[in-house]
Scaffold this motif. Structure first.
Motif, PDB file in Angstrom:
ATOM      1  N   TYR A  48      -7.492  -0.619  12.681  1.00 49.80           N
ATOM      2  CA  TYR A  48      -6.144  -0.554  11.935  1.00 49.80           C
ATOM      3  C   TYR A  48      -5.188  -1.463  13.603  1.00 49.80           C
ATOM      4  O   TYR A  48      -5.321  -2.032  14.624  1.00 49.80           O
ATOM      5  N   LYS A 231      -3.048   5.765   6.686  1.00 45.63           N
ATOM      6  CA  LYS A 231      -1.322   5.175   8.052  1.00 45.63           C
ATOM      7  C   LYS A 231      -1.275   6.397   8.169  1.00 45.63           C
ATOM      8  O   LYS A 231      -1.770   7.672   7.896  1.00 45.63           O
ATOM      9  N   LEU A 244       0.326   4.037  12.316  1.00 48.16           N
ATOM     10  CA  LEU A 244      -0.714   3.616  12.350  1.00 48.16           C
ATOM     11  C   LEU A 244      -0.631   3.029  10.866  1.00 48.16           C
ATOM     12  O   LEU A 244      -0.960   3.796  10.391  1.00 48.16           O
ATOM     13  N   LEU A 246      -3.375   0.460   8.926  1.00 48.31           N
ATOM     14  CA  LEU A 246      -4.899   0.501   7.728  1.00 48.31           C
ATOM     15  C   LEU A 246      -4.737  -1.553   7.650  1.00 48.31           C
ATOM     16  O   LEU A 246      -4.300  -1.852   7.225  1.00 48.31           O
ATOM     17  N   GLU A 247      -6.078  -1.993   8.159  1.00 44.95           N
ATOM     18  CA  GLU A 247      -5.845  -3.478   8.112  1.00 44.95           C
ATOM     19  C   GLU A 247      -7.054  -3.807   7.898  1.00 44.95           C
ATOM     20  O   GLU A 247      -7.338  -5.283   6.880  1.00 44.95           O
TER      21      GLU A 247
END
Length: 250
Positions: A48, A231, A244, A246-247
């Protein structure tokens, strides 16, 4: 100055409420899930971005893996830095999962960085119904609940219950990162579509219910991605503390 909060770990269900009927989820949901054969969690590794005001604030990682015999290990770490300030928080939880319920075994929390370092290491003894200091092997003054869990593994229970229950509200007994008893409540919202660094996602909005607090915490779990957290946002007195996003997800 950056304000840091250890809000990645959240939230076993003590009870759920739908409409005006009260359901003891620790019994009703367990029976339903056992009958349907639902007794496993999906492994995942999520990375994240942590932002504030649209600017980079740090990074976070959450990893759940099966370690055999119905047991799981959950690692959750946040690394936040700003100018000469830093804050690293690591949650390490080991638990069993049976009949749709988390059964905590061991919980380790450590905080390091600017300021005073701190941490705890506790174990859960279901036979003696005690929460113990794992290193000193002495009982802590925590009242035992059959639905008791640690602060980190509670999120896995919430994810599972959102996926396998139609309940609107959830309540959880837990041991927090201070080694103290806490109870947290959540309410299910609607599915929303938004964009995170990972891409466009649909997230089920879940609000934490707080009494006599100026903080607001909101979570979004993706139904199409096994309800992984995509998120999270915390606000205080209406102002964003951190978000936060998500990546990456494996």
């Amino acid at each position: 100055m950056k304000v840091v909060r250890h809000w990645l770990a959240v939230p076993l269900v003590a009870m759920s409420m739908t409409g005006s009927s009260l359901v003891f989820a620790g019994e009703a949901l367990a029976s339903e899930k056992a009958a349907s054969g639902q007794a496993a969690l999906n492994n995942y590794h999520a990375i994240y971005e942590v932002q504030r005001g649209g600017s980079d604030y740090g990074e976070a990682m959450r990893k759940l893996e099966s370690i055999g015999e119905g047991q799981y290990r959950l690692l959750n770490e946040t690394q936040i830095s700003f100018l000469f300030l830093s804050d690293v928080r690591r949650y390490d939880s080991r638990f069993a999962f049976a009949k749709g319920q988390v059964e905590p075994l061991e919980f380790h929390f450590k905080r390091s960085g600017t300021g005073r370092n701190k941490g705890i290491h506790v174990s859960f003894d279901s036979k003696t119904k005690q929460v113990k200091d794992a290193e000193a092997d002495v009982a802590l003054p925590v009242k035992w609940h059959e639905a008791l869990m640690d602060e980190a593994s509670m999120l896995e229970q919430l994810r599972y219950d959102l996926q396998h229950s139609e309940a609107k509200e959830f309540s959880y007994h837990l041991v927090d990162d201070k080694g103290e008893y806490d109870k947290q409540k959540f309410v299910r919202g609607e599915v929303e579509t938004f964009t995170v660094p990972y891409g466009e996602v649909k997230g089920l909005r879940v609000e934490r219910i707080r009494e006599n607090s100026r903080r607001e915490t909101t979570y979004w779990f993706a139904p199409e991605m096994n309800y992984v957290l995509v998120k999270m946002q915390q606000r205080k007195e209406g102002d964003e503390v951190a978000t936060l996003l998500l990546e990456q997800l494996d």
